[in-house]
Write an enzyme that holds these catalytic residues in place. Structure first.
Site, PDB file in Angstrom:
ATOM      1  N   ASP A 120      45.595  38.934  42.332  1.00 34.74           N
ATOM      2  CA  ASP A 120      45.976  39.200  43.738  1.00 34.74           C
ATOM      3  C   ASP A 120      47.100  38.232  44.069  1.00 34.74           C
ATOM      4  OD1 ASP A 120      44.751  36.688  45.368  1.00 34.74           O
ATOM      5  OD2 ASP A 120      43.470  37.202  43.685  1.00 34.74           O
ATOM      6  N   GLU A 135      34.941  37.540  33.755  1.00 32.71           N
ATOM      7  CA  GLU A 135      35.991  36.876  32.983  1.00 32.71           C
ATOM      8  C   GLU A 135      35.530  36.562  31.553  1.00 32.71           C
ATOM      9  OE1 GLU A 135      38.204  34.473  36.641  1.00 32.71           O
ATOM     10  OE2 GLU A 135      36.383  33.627  35.782  1.00 32.71           O
TER      11      GLU A 135
HETATM   12  N1  SAH Z   1      34.413  38.628  44.838  1.00 30.09           N
HETATM   13  C1  SAH Z   1      33.732  37.551  44.139  1.00 30.09           C
HETATM   14  C2  SAH Z   1      34.235  36.169  44.570  1.00 30.09           C
HETATM   15  C3  SAH Z   1      35.597  35.857  43.990  1.00 30.09           C
HETATM   16  S1  SAH Z   1      36.157  34.239  44.298  1.00 30.09           S
HETATM   17  C4  SAH Z   1      32.234  37.691  44.355  1.00 30.09           C
HETATM   18  O1  SAH Z   1      31.841  38.355  45.299  1.00 30.09           O
HETATM   19  O2  SAH Z   1      31.479  37.153  43.554  1.00 30.09           O
HETATM   20  C5  SAH Z   1      37.668  34.264  43.380  1.00 30.09           C
HETATM   21  C6  SAH Z   1      37.609  33.839  41.929  1.00 30.09           C
HETATM   22  O3  SAH Z   1      38.827  34.160  41.294  1.00 30.09           O
HETATM   23  C7  SAH Z   1      37.507  32.315  41.753  1.00 30.09           C
HETATM   24  O4  SAH Z   1      36.775  32.021  40.592  1.00 30.09           O
HETATM   25  C8  SAH Z   1      38.959  31.846  41.673  1.00 30.09           C
HETATM   26  O5  SAH Z   1      39.149  30.883  40.674  1.00 30.09           O
HETATM   27  C9  SAH Z   1      39.789  33.089  41.346  1.00 30.09           C
HETATM   28  N2  SAH Z   1      40.790  33.512  42.349  1.00 30.09           N
HETATM   29  C10 SAH Z   1      41.510  34.656  42.234  1.00 30.09           C
HETATM   30  N3  SAH Z   1      42.321  34.817  43.310  1.00 30.09           N
HETATM   31  C11 SAH Z   1      42.117  33.764  44.127  1.00 30.09           C
HETATM   32  C12 SAH Z   1      42.649  33.387  45.398  1.00 30.09           C
HETATM   33  N4  SAH Z   1      43.533  34.169  46.044  1.00 30.09           N
HETATM   34  N5  SAH Z   1      42.224  32.221  45.963  1.00 30.09           N
HETATM   35  C13 SAH Z   1      41.323  31.453  45.316  1.00 30.09           C
HETATM   36  N6  SAH Z   1      40.777  31.770  44.119  1.00 30.09           N
HETATM   37  C14 SAH Z   1      41.160  32.913  43.517  1.00 30.09           C
END
Ligand code: SAH
Length: 228
Positions: free
Chosen positions: A195, A11
């Site tokens: 998503d 980001e």
């Molecule tokens: N795939 C990543 C983890 C992502 S966690 C890894 O392996 O490192 C998701 C991140 O995007 C968080 O910072 C949150 O703020 C945001 N986010 C996007 N979609 C989300 C959802 N459906 N639920 C919660 N957070 C979400």
């Protein structure tokens, strides 16, 4: 000094590419980029995921680097039907959907002597809406709910919508909102949808993280030009 905060490296990177980084300070096991853009002094960092990390990083930006505003840019899960992957949303206010003291008679999200919602800065939201108009981009305004959970279930998503009237979900905004409220710092929360927080959200997230991060980063950069 303007603080620009993200949760994840993906980001922050597209924002760092557009500003002139002058110094990097290692502090609190994190990296703070001191930069200039459009004659403005910026401190930028990604906090790592979640409420505690983002609250810690926001506090450091304000207390150590003297940030006078905090602008968050990143991705979120869309709740409202009209939010499609890649769409932009700004928060009117944020909350923490995973706080549960209901056994003591409090509503979900409420901590005694605190509040369920933390307001975002109206002036910054107005700048965002004007920039969107100028660029002919669609931007939605709504409540953004945060919790230390990646939401990937229609049932949980509907519960968060019903309980908090939220339009989008992520994992940091409610915490940063709380810090900014506590320290009297204007707070702006921008997210592009990665998503729709239902079954399969993990797959969509991985596919659209980079693209949606760029959508949010590009918008923030445009907006910075109009911030005093
Ligand atoms: N795939 C990543 C983890 C992502 S966690 C890894 O392996 O490192 C998701 C991140 O995007 C968080 O910072 C949150 O703020 C945001 N986010 C996007 N979609 C989300 C959802 N459906 N639920 C919660 N957070 C979400």
């Amino acid at each position: 000094m303007i603080g620009i905060l993200c949760a994840m490296r993906e980001e922050l990177e597209p924002i760092l590419e557009k500003v002139d980084v002058e110094d990097i300070v290692e502090y609190g096991k994190n990296r703070f980029y001191l930069a200039k853009f459009n004659n403005k002094n910026l401190v930028l960092a990604y906090s790592k995921i979640g409420k505690v990390n983002s609250a810690t990083t926001a506090t450091i930006m304000i207390e150590k680097f003297k940030a006078k505003k905090i602008l968050f840019s990143g991705v979120a899960g869309g709740i409202d039907e009209d939010l499609k992957i890649g769409d932009l949303i700004i928060a009117t206010k944020t909350c923490q959907h995973d706080i549960d003291l209901t056994v003591f008679g409090y509503p979900y999200g409420f901590i005694p002597e605190s509040s369920i919602y933390f307001e975002c800065d109206n002036e910054l939201n107005n700048i965002a809406k004007n920039v969107a108009k100028k660029l002919k981009l669609k931007i939605k305004e709504g409540i953004i709910a945060s919790g230390d959970q990646f939401i990937h279930s229609k049932e949980k998503k509907e519960w968060i919508k019903k309980t908090f009237n939220a339009s989008a979900i992520e994992m940091e905004g409610g915490a940063v909102g709380c810090v900014c409220f506590t320290l009297n710092i204007p707070f702006f929360m921008l997210r592009a949808i990665s998503d729709t927080a239902e079954e399969g959200a993990g797959v969509d997230f991985d596919e659209f993280l980079e693209e949606s991060s760029k959508v949010s980063a590009n918008f923030l950069i445009q907006m910075l030009k109009d911030i005093k």
